[in-house]
Design a protein around this motif. Structure first.
Motif, PDB file in Angstrom:
ATOM      1  N   GLN A   1      17.736  18.310   8.424  1.00  0.00           N
ATOM      2  CA  GLN A   1      16.809  19.218   7.756  1.00  0.00           C
ATOM      3  C   GLN A   1      15.433  18.580   7.628  1.00  0.00           C
ATOM      4  OE1 GLN A   1      18.800  20.065   4.073  1.00  0.00           O
ATOM      5  NE2 GLN A   1      19.691  21.967   4.846  1.00  0.00           N
ATOM      6  N   ILE A   2      15.390  17.320   7.262  1.00  0.00           N
ATOM      7  CA  ILE A   2      14.109  16.617   7.144  1.00  0.00           C
ATOM      8  C   ILE A   2      13.430  16.567   8.501  1.00  0.00           C
ATOM      9  CG2 ILE A   2      13.038  14.368   6.692  1.00  0.00           C
ATOM     10  CD1 ILE A   2      15.181  13.975   4.507  1.00  0.00           C
ATOM     11  N   GLY A   3      14.200  16.301   9.548  1.00  0.00           N
ATOM     12  CA  GLY A   3      13.643  16.279  10.900  1.00  0.00           C
ATOM     13  C   GLY A   3      13.099  17.631  11.310  1.00  0.00           C
ATOM     14  N   ASP A   4      13.832  18.704  11.029  1.00  0.00           N
ATOM     15  CA  ASP A   4      13.374  20.049  11.377  1.00  0.00           C
ATOM     16  C   ASP A   4      12.095  20.418  10.634  1.00  0.00           C
ATOM     17  OD1 ASP A   4      15.514  20.318  13.084  1.00  0.00           O
ATOM     18  OD2 ASP A   4      16.746  21.447  11.636  1.00  0.00           O
ATOM     19  N   ILE A   5      12.046  20.088   9.361  1.00  0.00           N
ATOM     20  CA  ILE A   5      10.848  20.382   8.574  1.00  0.00           C
ATOM     21  C   ILE A   5       9.654  19.595   9.105  1.00  0.00           C
ATOM     22  CG2 ILE A   5       9.800  20.107   6.288  1.00  0.00           C
ATOM     23  CD1 ILE A   5      12.605  20.671   5.124  1.00  0.00           C
ATOM     24  N   SER A   6       9.873  18.322   9.413  1.00  0.00           N
ATOM     25  CA  SER A   6       8.789  17.491   9.950  1.00  0.00           C
ATOM     26  C   SER A   6       8.288  18.043  11.278  1.00  0.00           C
ATOM     27  CB  SER A   6       9.263  16.055  10.141  1.00  0.00           C
ATOM     28  OG  SER A   6       9.675  15.507   8.921  1.00  0.00           O
ATOM     29  N   LYS A   7       9.208  18.448  12.138  1.00  0.00           N
ATOM     30  CA  LYS A   7       8.814  19.015  13.434  1.00  0.00           C
ATOM     31  C   LYS A   7       7.980  20.277  13.258  1.00  0.00           C
ATOM     32  CE  LYS A   7      12.791  17.339  16.023  1.00  0.00           C
ATOM     33  NZ  LYS A   7      14.031  17.744  16.718  1.00  0.00           N
ATOM     34  N   SER A   8       8.399  21.155  12.360  1.00  0.00           N
ATOM     35  CA  SER A   8       7.646  22.396  12.172  1.00  0.00           C
ATOM     36  C   SER A   8       6.255  22.114  11.614  1.00  0.00           C
ATOM     37  CB  SER A   8       8.405  23.361  11.263  1.00  0.00           C
ATOM     38  OG  SER A   8       8.476  22.868   9.950  1.00  0.00           O
ATOM     39  N   ILE A   9       6.141  21.136  10.739  1.00  0.00           N
ATOM     40  CA  ILE A   9       4.824  20.777  10.200  1.00  0.00           C
ATOM     41  C   ILE A   9       3.931  20.227  11.301  1.00  0.00           C
ATOM     42  CG2 ILE A   9       3.619  19.139   8.688  1.00  0.00           C
ATOM     43  CD1 ILE A   9       5.981  19.454   6.743  1.00  0.00           C
ATOM     44  N   ILE A  10       4.485  19.360  12.151  1.00  0.00           N
ATOM     45  CA  ILE A  10       3.694  18.791  13.242  1.00  0.00           C
ATOM     46  C   ILE A  10       3.260  19.878  14.218  1.00  0.00           C
ATOM     47  CG2 ILE A  10       3.823  17.243  15.249  1.00  0.00           C
ATOM     48  CD1 ILE A  10       5.608  15.422  13.490  1.00  0.00           C
ATOM     49  N   LYS A  11       4.166  20.823  14.522  1.00  0.00           N
ATOM     50  CA  LYS A  11       3.819  21.936  15.418  1.00  0.00           C
ATOM     51  C   LYS A  11       2.695  22.773  14.844  1.00  0.00           C
ATOM     52  CE  LYS A  11       8.352  22.458  17.574  1.00  0.00           C
ATOM     53  NZ  LYS A  11       9.547  23.331  17.664  1.00  0.00           N
ATOM     54  N   LYS A  12       2.770  23.093  13.552  1.00  0.00           N
ATOM     55  CA  LYS A  12       1.716  23.895  12.917  1.00  0.00           C
ATOM     56  C   LYS A  12       0.395  23.139  12.899  1.00  0.00           C
ATOM     57  CE  LYS A  12       4.808  26.642  10.074  1.00  0.00           C
ATOM     58  NZ  LYS A  12       5.273  26.989   8.743  1.00  0.00           N
ATOM     59  N   LEU A  13       0.446  21.844  12.636  1.00  0.00           N
ATOM     60  CA  LEU A  13      -0.769  21.038  12.640  1.00  0.00           C
ATOM     61  C   LEU A  13      -1.386  21.023  14.029  1.00  0.00           C
ATOM     62  CD1 LEU A  13      -2.748  19.052  11.303  1.00  0.00           C
ATOM     63  CD2 LEU A  13      -1.156  17.218  11.938  1.00  0.00           C
ATOM     64  N   TYR A  14      -0.569  20.822  15.043  1.00  0.00           N
ATOM     65  CA  TYR A  14      -1.067  20.792  16.423  1.00  0.00           C
ATOM     66  C   TYR A  14      -1.691  22.136  16.798  1.00  0.00           C
ATOM     67  CZ  TYR A  14      -1.168  20.501  21.479  1.00  0.00           C
ATOM     68  OH  TYR A  14      -1.577  20.517  22.766  1.00  0.00           O
ATOM     69  N   LYS A  15      -1.003  23.220  16.441  1.00  0.00           N
ATOM     70  CA  LYS A  15      -1.522  24.553  16.742  1.00  0.00           C
ATOM     71  C   LYS A  15      -2.865  24.772  16.049  1.00  0.00           C
ATOM     72  CE  LYS A  15       1.355  27.985  16.894  1.00  0.00           C
ATOM     73  NZ  LYS A  15       2.304  29.032  16.468  1.00  0.00           N
ATOM     74  N   ASP A  16      -2.957  24.403  14.784  1.00  0.00           N
ATOM     75  CA  ASP A  16      -4.197  24.566  14.029  1.00  0.00           C
ATOM     76  C   ASP A  16      -5.320  23.735  14.641  1.00  0.00           C
ATOM     77  OD1 ASP A  16      -5.756  25.559  11.799  1.00  0.00           O
ATOM     78  OD2 ASP A  16      -5.656  23.498  11.015  1.00  0.00           O
ATOM     79  N   LEU A  17      -5.018  22.500  15.013  1.00  0.00           N
ATOM     80  CA  LEU A  17      -6.037  21.645  15.615  1.00  0.00           C
ATOM     81  C   LEU A  17      -6.501  22.205  16.958  1.00  0.00           C
ATOM     82  CD1 LEU A  17      -4.734  18.033  14.909  1.00  0.00           C
ATOM     83  CD2 LEU A  17      -6.795  19.087  13.990  1.00  0.00           C
ATOM     84  N   SER A  18      -5.559  22.683  17.767  1.00  0.00           N
ATOM     85  CA  SER A  18      -5.931  23.153  19.096  1.00  0.00           C
ATOM     86  C   SER A  18      -6.703  24.464  19.040  1.00  0.00           C
ATOM     87  CB  SER A  18      -4.693  23.303  19.969  1.00  0.00           C
ATOM     88  OG  SER A  18      -3.850  24.315  19.455  1.00  0.00           O
ATOM     89  N   LEU A  19      -6.416  25.300  18.073  1.00  0.00           N
ATOM     90  CA  LEU A  19      -7.105  26.592  17.989  1.00  0.00           C
ATOM     91  C   LEU A  19      -8.434  26.503  17.253  1.00  0.00           C
ATOM     92  CD1 LEU A  19      -4.118  28.985  17.209  1.00  0.00           C
ATOM     93  CD2 LEU A  19      -5.285  28.657  19.392  1.00  0.00           C
ATOM     94  N   HIS A  20      -8.462  25.774  16.181  1.00  0.00           N
ATOM     95  CA  HIS A  20      -9.650  25.756  15.334  1.00  0.00           C
ATOM     96  C   HIS A  20     -10.560  24.557  15.575  1.00  0.00           C
ATOM     97  CE1 HIS A  20      -8.179  29.196  13.167  1.00  0.00           C
ATOM     98  NE2 HIS A  20      -7.027  28.583  12.947  1.00  0.00           N
ATOM     99  N   HIS A  21     -10.017  23.495  16.112  1.00  0.00           N
ATOM    100  CA  HIS A  21     -10.804  22.281  16.332  1.00  0.00           C
ATOM    101  C   HIS A  21     -10.511  21.699  17.717  1.00  0.00           C
ATOM    102  CE1 HIS A  21     -11.719  22.384  12.052  1.00  0.00           C
ATOM    103  NE2 HIS A  21     -10.436  22.504  11.809  1.00  0.00           N
ATOM    104  N   PRO A  22     -10.823  22.434  18.786  1.00  0.00           N
ATOM    105  CA  PRO A  22     -10.482  21.922  20.121  1.00  0.00           C
ATOM    106  C   PRO A  22     -11.253  20.660  20.497  1.00  0.00           C
ATOM    107  CG  PRO A  22     -11.812  23.903  20.273  1.00  0.00           C
ATOM    108  CD  PRO A  22     -11.459  23.716  18.829  1.00  0.00           C
ATOM    109  N   TYR A  23     -12.381  20.437  19.861  1.00  0.00           N
ATOM    110  CA  TYR A  23     -13.158  19.243  20.172  1.00  0.00           C
ATOM    111  C   TYR A  23     -12.408  17.966  19.808  1.00  0.00           C
ATOM    112  CZ  TYR A  23     -14.280  19.543  15.202  1.00  0.00           C
ATOM    113  OH  TYR A  23     -14.200  19.621  13.842  1.00  0.00           O
ATOM    114  N   ILE A  24     -11.523  18.026  18.842  1.00  0.00           N
ATOM    115  CA  ILE A  24     -10.737  16.853  18.470  1.00  0.00           C
ATOM    116  C   ILE A  24      -9.796  16.481  19.615  1.00  0.00           C
ATOM    117  CG2 ILE A  24      -8.939  15.988  16.906  1.00  0.00           C
ATOM    118  CD1 ILE A  24     -10.264  17.613  14.689  1.00  0.00           C
TER     119      ILE A  24
END
Length: 81
Positions: free
Chosen positions: A52-75
């Motif tokens: 469960q901890i692994g699944d939660i961590s994965k979903s957080i990382i996926k959301k962070l990556y998606k947010d960074l790629s959509l809103h801050h592509p320069y990073i």
């Protein structure tokens, strides 16, 4: 022997109450922290909780990556390969 009778003043009573209260709080905090630590260790030992901890961590990382790629592509563009 001698019996000494002395009246305790209000200040003395309040100091005694404060000392007792402080000692009780210290003891309760120690017991509570030990109990919480033991329960958390029991809960984290199981394989299901680790998954469960692994699944939660994965979903957080996926959301962070998606947010960074959509809103801050320069990073992402600054990353050198």
């Amino acid at each position: 022997m001698f019996n000494i009778k002395e009246e305790i003043s209000r200040k003395d009573k309040s100091e005694i109450k404060k000392m007792i209260k402080d000692e009780l709080e210290k003891e309760m905090k120690a017991r509570l922290s030990k109990a919480v630590k033991e329960e958390v260790e029991k809960a984290l030992k199981g394989k299901a909780s680790k998954e469960q901890i692994g699944d939660i961590s994965k979903s957080i990382i996926k959301k962070l990556y998606k947010d960074l790629s959509l809103h801050h592509p320069y990073i992402i563009d600054r990353i050198k390969v």
